[in-house]
Design a protein around this motif. Structure first.
Motif, short mmCIF file in Angstrom:
data_model
loop_
_atom_site.label_atom_id
_atom_site.label_comp_id
_atom_site.label_asym_id
_atom_site.label_seq_id
_atom_site.Cartn_x
_atom_site.Cartn_y
_atom_site.Cartn_z
N GLY A 267 1.59 2.05 -5.17
CA GLY A 267 2.43 1.36 -4.20
C GLY A 267 3.59 0.60 -4.82
O GLY A 267 3.66 0.38 -6.03
N PHE B 11 -2.26 -8.47 -2.58
CA PHE B 11 -2.25 -7.13 -2.01
C PHE B 11 -1.83 -7.21 -0.55
O PHE B 11 -2.49 -7.84 0.27
CB PHE B 11 -3.63 -6.49 -2.14
CG PHE B 11 -3.99 -6.15 -3.56
CD1 PHE B 11 -3.53 -4.98 -4.15
CD2 PHE B 11 -4.78 -7.01 -4.31
CE1 PHE B 11 -3.84 -4.67 -5.46
CE2 PHE B 11 -5.09 -6.71 -5.63
CZ PHE B 11 -4.62 -5.54 -6.20
N TYR C 157 -4.08 2.60 -0.02
CA TYR C 157 -4.36 1.34 -0.71
C TYR C 157 -3.28 1.12 -1.76
O TYR C 157 -2.23 1.76 -1.72
CB TYR C 157 -5.78 1.29 -1.28
CG TYR C 157 -6.14 2.24 -2.41
CD1 TYR C 157 -6.46 1.76 -3.68
CD2 TYR C 157 -6.21 3.62 -2.21
CE1 TYR C 157 -6.83 2.62 -4.71
CE2 TYR C 157 -6.58 4.48 -3.23
CZ TYR C 157 -6.90 3.97 -4.48
OH TYR C 157 -7.26 4.82 -5.50
N GLY C 158 -3.51 0.20 -2.67
CA GLY C 158 -2.45 -0.20 -3.59
C GLY C 158 -2.08 0.83 -4.63
O GLY C 158 -1.04 0.68 -5.29
N GLN D 118 0.83 -1.20 0.00
CA GLN D 118 0.00 0.00 0.00
C GLN D 118 0.87 1.26 0.00
O GLN D 118 2.01 1.26 0.44
CB GLN D 118 -0.90 0.00 1.25
CG GLN D 118 -1.92 -1.12 1.25
CD GLN D 118 -2.88 -1.02 2.42
OE1 GLN D 118 -4.06 -1.27 2.28
NE2 GLN D 118 -2.37 -0.63 3.59
N ARG E 31 -1.06 -5.74 3.18
CA ARG E 31 -1.67 -4.74 4.05
C ARG E 31 -0.65 -3.72 4.55
O ARG E 31 -1.03 -2.66 5.08
CB ARG E 31 -2.32 -5.43 5.26
CG ARG E 31 -3.41 -6.41 4.90
CD ARG E 31 -4.62 -5.74 4.32
NE ARG E 31 -5.28 -4.87 5.27
CZ ARG E 31 -6.33 -4.11 4.98
NH1 ARG E 31 -6.81 -4.10 3.75
NH2 ARG E 31 -6.89 -3.35 5.89
N THR F 78 1.94 -0.69 4.57
CA THR F 78 2.17 0.53 3.81
C THR F 78 3.67 0.72 3.62
O THR F 78 4.42 0.75 4.60
CB THR F 78 1.56 1.75 4.52
OG1 THR F 78 0.16 1.54 4.68
CG2 THR F 78 1.80 3.03 3.72
#
Length: 234
Positions: free
Chosen positions: A101, A129, A97-98, A87, A131, A133
């Protein structure tokens, strides 16, 4: 030095050189660079030809990796997984979110990539994906770049996520983009979101015309027509 190769893919992002240096420092290894290639799908495919290993980190030219990203803890992709996306924090609307990222991706998946407007959605294999960041997507480096981010993302969300996102989740993100109000050039990101929704409504069912969102020259011209031509250069 990490066990993965790395590439930063840039086109015209004002801070790309700085963010390339930052990525190199955090990953602890030289990061290869592909810059200014016209055609988003072609550019992504070409990154696969720069690396010497099957799995490699791929970063956009406006991604600022966290200084404390734990690169040594990154596990290789499992069988059947084409890409992992960490993320990124969005500087104008608070979303995490993605979008924008950091990615760990397979070279063979890029070489075998199919057709999708959201280019990497056409990779053969599953997308994972994460979680966690990994940094901030600093797309808001000029009025045009902020507008382009809102325009492209909301046009694709309105047309229908190619990653299987629910309509409710897509609408939540659209609403957040429309309400962008913090950070540099946030008003341009919000305006881009509205313009992207209009574009999706007008041509969303015409794949050839919708593909224009991946054409940098068309995007710049469209921005100049819809918004302030004097703001293009920031």
């Amino acid at each position: 030095m990490t066990g993965f190769d790395a590439v930063l893919l840039s086109y015209d992002e004002p801070q790309a050189d700085l963010l390339h240096t930052r990525l190199t420092h955090v990953l602890g290894r030289p990061v290869k660079r592909l810059h200014g290639v016209r055609g988003m799908r072609r550019a992504y495919r070409l990154t696969a030809e720069l690396v010497d290993a099957e799995q490699f980190f791929l970063s956009d030219g406006d991604f600022a990796i966290d200084e404390d990203f734990s690169v040594g803890e990154v596990e290789p992709l499992a069988d059947g997984v084409a890409m992992r996306v960490w993320q990124a924090a969005n500087p104008v609307n608070g979303l995490v979110y993605g979008y924008g990222g950091l990615k760990l991706i397979r070279r063979t998946a890029l070489r075998e990539m199919g057709q999708a407007v959201d280019v990497l959605a056409a990779l053969p294999g599953r997308v994972e994906f994460c979680r966690q960041t990994a940094g901030v997507t600093r797309f808001n480096q000029s009025p045009f770049h902020a507008w382009k981010a809102g325009f492209r993302e909301c046009a694709m969300l309105a047309r229908g996520s190619e990653y299987g996102m629910t309509d409710a989740s897509a609408q939540e993100r659209i609403d957040a983009w429309k309400a962008s109000s913090t950070g540099d050039f946030a008003a341009y990101a919000a305006a881009g979101a509205l313009d992207g929704l209009d574009f999706a409504q007008a041509v969303g069912r015409d794949p050839e015309r919708f593909e224009a969102i991946n054409d940098p020259a068309w995007l710049l011209q469209h921005f100049a027509v819809l918004r302030d031509e004097q703001a293009v250069a920031g």
